[in-house]
Design a protein around this motif. Structure first.
Motif, PDB file in Angstrom:
ATOM      1  N   TYR A  47       0.826  -1.200   0.000  1.00 40.35           N
ATOM      2  CA  TYR A  47       0.000   0.000   0.000  1.00 40.35           C
ATOM      3  C   TYR A  47       0.865   1.256   0.000  1.00 40.35           C
ATOM      4  O   TYR A  47       0.587   2.219  -0.723  1.00 40.35           O
ATOM      5  CB  TYR A  47      -0.950   0.000   1.200  1.00 40.35           C
ATOM      6  CG  TYR A  47      -1.719   1.291   1.313  1.00 40.35           C
ATOM      7  CD1 TYR A  47      -2.693   1.612   0.368  1.00 40.35           C
ATOM      8  CD2 TYR A  47      -1.462   2.198   2.334  1.00 40.35           C
ATOM      9  CE1 TYR A  47      -3.387   2.816   0.446  1.00 40.35           C
ATOM     10  CE2 TYR A  47      -2.149   3.394   2.414  1.00 40.35           C
ATOM     11  CZ  TYR A  47      -3.110   3.692   1.469  1.00 40.35           C
ATOM     12  OH  TYR A  47      -3.788   4.882   1.541  1.00 40.35           O
ATOM     13  N   SER A  48       1.941   1.238   0.767  1.00 37.84           N
ATOM     14  CA  SER A  48       2.787   2.428   0.889  1.00 37.84           C
ATOM     15  C   SER A  48       3.512   2.776  -0.409  1.00 37.84           C
ATOM     16  O   SER A  48       3.895   3.922  -0.613  1.00 37.84           O
ATOM     17  CB  SER A  48       3.800   2.253   2.025  1.00 37.84           C
ATOM     18  OG  SER A  48       4.815   1.336   1.665  1.00 37.84           O
ATOM     19  N   ILE A  49       3.676   1.798  -1.315  1.00 38.06           N
ATOM     20  CA  ILE A  49       4.347   2.078  -2.594  1.00 38.06           C
ATOM     21  C   ILE A  49       3.380   2.111  -3.770  1.00 38.06           C
ATOM     22  O   ILE A  49       3.796   2.395  -4.893  1.00 38.06           O
ATOM     23  CB  ILE A  49       5.475   1.052  -2.885  1.00 38.06           C
ATOM     24  CG1 ILE A  49       4.900  -0.343  -3.115  1.00 38.06           C
ATOM     25  CG2 ILE A  49       6.524   1.074  -1.787  1.00 38.06           C
ATOM     26  CD1 ILE A  49       5.880  -1.337  -3.698  1.00 38.06           C
ATOM     27  N   SER A  50       2.111   1.847  -3.530  1.00 38.91           N
ATOM     28  CA  SER A  50       1.151   1.704  -4.635  1.00 38.91           C
ATOM     29  C   SER A  50       1.083   2.942  -5.537  1.00 38.91           C
ATOM     30  O   SER A  50       0.971   2.807  -6.758  1.00 38.91           O
ATOM     31  CB  SER A  50      -0.236   1.307  -4.129  1.00 38.91           C
ATOM     32  OG  SER A  50      -0.737   2.255  -3.225  1.00 38.91           O
ATOM     33  N   ASP A  51       1.161   4.132  -4.976  1.00 37.94           N
ATOM     34  CA  ASP A  51       1.155   5.341  -5.818  1.00 37.94           C
ATOM     35  C   ASP A  51       2.425   5.449  -6.654  1.00 37.94           C
ATOM     36  O   ASP A  51       2.384   5.830  -7.820  1.00 37.94           O
ATOM     37  CB  ASP A  51       1.005   6.605  -4.960  1.00 37.94           C
ATOM     38  CG  ASP A  51      -0.418   6.828  -4.483  1.00 37.94           C
ATOM     39  OD1 ASP A  51      -1.344   6.208  -5.054  1.00 37.94           O
ATOM     40  OD2 ASP A  51      -0.599   7.610  -3.535  1.00 37.94           O
TER      41      ASP A  51
END
Length: 147
Positions: A47-51
């Motif tokens: 989630y923390s790298i999804s962007d």
């Protein structure tokens, strides 16, 4: 917390559609149980790298109890498994562990996971079915987080 925000695939049909729907991005599916410690750690990291990876990869989660359709086919026996697909093709990655089919251990660093996903994407884009991880994980012990 990450598993709350990432899309869940609720059936075998949804898994197939996720894999089929992307033409230019790597499809990353985390198979496992949402309540498992390893899954929670990886979900948070994903989630923390999804962007940051959204231009070349998309992340989905699949609970292996809710959707057991692929457990035997993909040998989903580990607490947490990440698999990569590109244009409906399973992408393999050599992590130095002897298992090129999937990532089945926790990565501890955001950039390290981004690097792996970028390698998979670049290899897939060049038509390769197998890529080599930027790091050798052969020394990892079951249950350890690799950092």
């Amino acid at each position: 917390m990450g598993s709350i925000f990432l899309p869940h695939l609720k059936s075998g049909w949804h898994v197939d559609q996720a894999i089929l729907s992307e033409d230019d991005r790597v499809v990353i599916i985390r198979f496992g149980r949402d309540t498992d410690r390893d899954c929670m750690l990886m979900d948070e990291l994903l989630y923390s790298i999804s962007d940051k990876i959204s231009q070349f990869a998309v992340v989905y989660l699949c609970d292996i109890d809710q959707v057991p359709d692929f457990n035997e086919m993909y040998e989903l026996y580990d607490p947490m498994t990440i698999m990569f697909f590109y244009r409906n093709k399973h992408m393999m990655c050599d992590f130095g562990t002897g298992n090129n089919n999937k990532l089945n251990f926790v990565i501890g660093e955001k950039q390290e996971l981004i690097d792996i996903i970028e390698i998979v994407y670049r290899g897939a884009h060049k038509g390769k079915g197998l890529v080599t991880s930027p790091r050798d994980y052969s020394k990892i012990k079951r249950g350890d987080k690799y950092n």
